[in-house]
Design a protein around this motif. Structure first.
Motif, PDB file in Angstrom:
ATOM      1  N   ASP A  46      -7.616   2.422  52.196  1.00 23.07           N
ATOM      2  CA  ASP A  46      -8.486   3.096  50.686  1.00 23.07           C
ATOM      3  C   ASP A  46      -8.060   3.881  50.064  1.00 23.07           C
ATOM      4  O   ASP A  46      -7.726   3.841  49.017  1.00 23.07           O
ATOM      5  CB  ASP A  46      -9.928   2.566  51.313  1.00 23.07           C
ATOM      6  CG  ASP A  46     -10.243   2.583  49.689  1.00 23.07           C
ATOM      7  OD1 ASP A  46     -10.215   1.631  49.022  1.00 23.07           O
ATOM      8  OD2 ASP A  46     -11.315   3.501  49.192  1.00 23.07           O
ATOM      9  N   GLN A  47      -7.674   5.256  50.698  1.00 21.83           N
ATOM     10  CA  GLN A  47      -7.954   6.998  49.907  1.00 21.83           C
ATOM     11  C   GLN A  47      -6.613   6.629  49.841  1.00 21.83           C
ATOM     12  O   GLN A  47      -5.488   7.342  48.709  1.00 21.83           O
ATOM     13  CB  GLN A  47      -7.974   7.849  51.160  1.00 21.83           C
ATOM     14  CG  GLN A  47      -9.566   7.877  51.160  1.00 21.83           C
ATOM     15  CD  GLN A  47     -10.450   7.467  49.776  1.00 21.83           C
ATOM     16  OE1 GLN A  47     -10.174   8.929  48.881  1.00 21.83           O
ATOM     17  NE2 GLN A  47     -11.020   6.369  49.165  1.00 21.83           N
ATOM     18  N   THR A  50      -2.763   4.084  47.185  1.00 27.44           N
ATOM     19  CA  THR A  50      -3.114   3.239  45.605  1.00 27.44           C
ATOM     20  C   THR A  50      -2.735   2.883  45.198  1.00 27.44           C
ATOM     21  O   THR A  50      -3.334   2.112  44.457  1.00 27.44           O
ATOM     22  CB  THR A  50      -4.109   4.337  45.639  1.00 27.44           C
ATOM     23  OG1 THR A  50      -2.817   5.799  45.494  1.00 27.44           O
ATOM     24  CG2 THR A  50      -5.266   5.306  45.957  1.00 27.44           C
ATOM     25  N   ASP A  51      -1.356   2.679  45.457  1.00 24.57           N
ATOM     26  CA  ASP A  51      -0.177   1.519  45.229  1.00 24.57           C
ATOM     27  C   ASP A  51       0.121  -0.015  45.006  1.00 24.57           C
ATOM     28  O   ASP A  51      -0.255  -0.472  43.855  1.00 24.57           O
ATOM     29  CB  ASP A  51       0.816   2.007  45.352  1.00 24.57           C
ATOM     30  CG  ASP A  51       1.609   3.691  44.277  1.00 24.57           C
ATOM     31  OD1 ASP A  51       0.999   4.131  43.630  1.00 24.57           O
ATOM     32  OD2 ASP A  51       2.694   4.533  44.857  1.00 24.57           O
ATOM     33  N   TRP A  54      -6.016  -3.212  43.780  1.00 22.74           N
ATOM     34  CA  TRP A  54      -7.326  -2.569  44.875  1.00 22.74           C
ATOM     35  C   TRP A  54      -7.292  -4.002  45.623  1.00 22.74           C
ATOM     36  O   TRP A  54      -7.740  -3.618  46.421  1.00 22.74           O
ATOM     37  CB  TRP A  54      -7.698  -2.962  43.150  1.00 22.74           C
ATOM     38  CG  TRP A  54      -9.336  -2.939  43.918  1.00 22.74           C
ATOM     39  CD1 TRP A  54     -10.367  -1.516  43.960  1.00 22.74           C
ATOM     40  CD2 TRP A  54     -10.741  -3.294  43.747  1.00 22.74           C
ATOM     41  NE1 TRP A  54     -11.176  -1.445  44.324  1.00 22.74           N
ATOM     42  CE2 TRP A  54     -11.950  -3.153  44.280  1.00 22.74           C
ATOM     43  CE3 TRP A  54     -10.524  -5.558  43.634  1.00 22.74           C
ATOM     44  CZ2 TRP A  54     -12.664  -3.316  44.827  1.00 22.74           C
ATOM     45  CZ3 TRP A  54     -11.723  -5.776  43.710  1.00 22.74           C
ATOM     46  CH2 TRP A  54     -12.728  -5.205  44.030  1.00 22.74           C
ATOM     47  N   ARG A  57      -6.005  -4.143  48.598  1.00 24.32           N
ATOM     48  CA  ARG A  57      -6.057  -2.405  49.099  1.00 24.32           C
ATOM     49  C   ARG A  57      -7.597  -2.476  49.447  1.00 24.32           C
ATOM     50  O   ARG A  57      -7.344  -2.842  50.890  1.00 24.32           O
ATOM     51  CB  ARG A  57      -6.386  -1.414  47.779  1.00 24.32           C
ATOM     52  CG  ARG A  57      -6.480  -0.054  49.227  1.00 24.32           C
ATOM     53  CD  ARG A  57      -6.356   0.694  47.854  1.00 24.32           C
ATOM     54  NE  ARG A  57      -7.113   1.287  47.085  1.00 24.32           N
ATOM     55  CZ  ARG A  57      -7.305   1.298  45.832  1.00 24.32           C
ATOM     56  NH1 ARG A  57      -5.983   1.076  45.228  1.00 24.32           N
ATOM     57  NH2 ARG A  57      -8.787   1.596  45.286  1.00 24.32           N
ATOM     58  N   ARG A 122      -0.317  -1.744  41.816  1.00 27.82           N
ATOM     59  CA  ARG A 122      -0.755  -2.333  40.511  1.00 27.82           C
ATOM     60  C   ARG A 122      -0.161  -2.350  39.055  1.00 27.82           C
ATOM     61  O   ARG A 122       1.244  -2.759  39.092  1.00 27.82           O
ATOM     62  CB  ARG A 122      -2.134  -0.826  39.784  1.00 27.82           C
ATOM     63  CG  ARG A 122      -2.522  -1.347  41.221  1.00 27.82           C
ATOM     64  CD  ARG A 122      -3.364   0.096  40.971  1.00 27.82           C
ATOM     65  NE  ARG A 122      -3.408   0.771  41.342  1.00 27.82           N
ATOM     66  CZ  ARG A 122      -3.725   2.732  40.738  1.00 27.82           C
ATOM     67  NH1 ARG A 122      -4.557   2.482  40.019  1.00 27.82           N
ATOM     68  NH2 ARG A 122      -3.584   4.298  41.665  1.00 27.82           N
TER      69      ARG A 122
END
Length: 122
Positions: A46-47, A50-51, A54, A57, A122
């Motif tokens: 999760d942390q 980030t690429d 959403w 992940r 994303r």
């Protein structure tokens, strides 16, 4: 529930050789470490990834959190079942859980690897 009642466990059968009880406890602690590692893996996904999209992940992180919770609950259940079997002089029960956990962890690892290789971002 015997999870929280040592006196109920002591009422089961006879006290086994302490080495077996301690080995059972070490196995319990190994499962707890595995559960903590799964939770840490969920936090890391999760942390730090980030690429990733959403949804992907979050899905992987939640699956790892859920696996960690199940593993922790399974650890205490397995400890009770094995301790009871030893006290009663019964065979230790077998379980498909280690195989299920291994397959689940492998699937989560492959999902992350595929997402990184194919650039699901994303």
């Amino acid at each position: 529930m015997m999870w929280f009642s040592p006196s109920r466990m002591e009422a089961e059968g006879t006290t086994p050789d302490y080495r077996f009880s301690l080995a059972n406890e070490r196995t319990f602690l190994a499962w707890i470490r595995t559960a903590l590692a799964l939770v840490a893996g969920g936090i890391a996904v999760d942390q730090f990834l980030t690429d990733l999209t959403w949804g992907l992940r979050t899905s992987i992180a939640v699956a790892l959190f859920f696996s960690g919770a199940v593993c922790a609950l399974r650890a205490v259940h397995r400890w009770v079942v094995c301790e009871r079997a030893m006290r009663r002089g019964e065979d230790l029960p077998s379980s498909p859980f280690p195989a299920m956990l291994a397959v689940g962890t492998a699937v989560a690892s492959l999902l992350v690897a595929l997402a990184i290789v194919f650039g699901v971002t994303r």
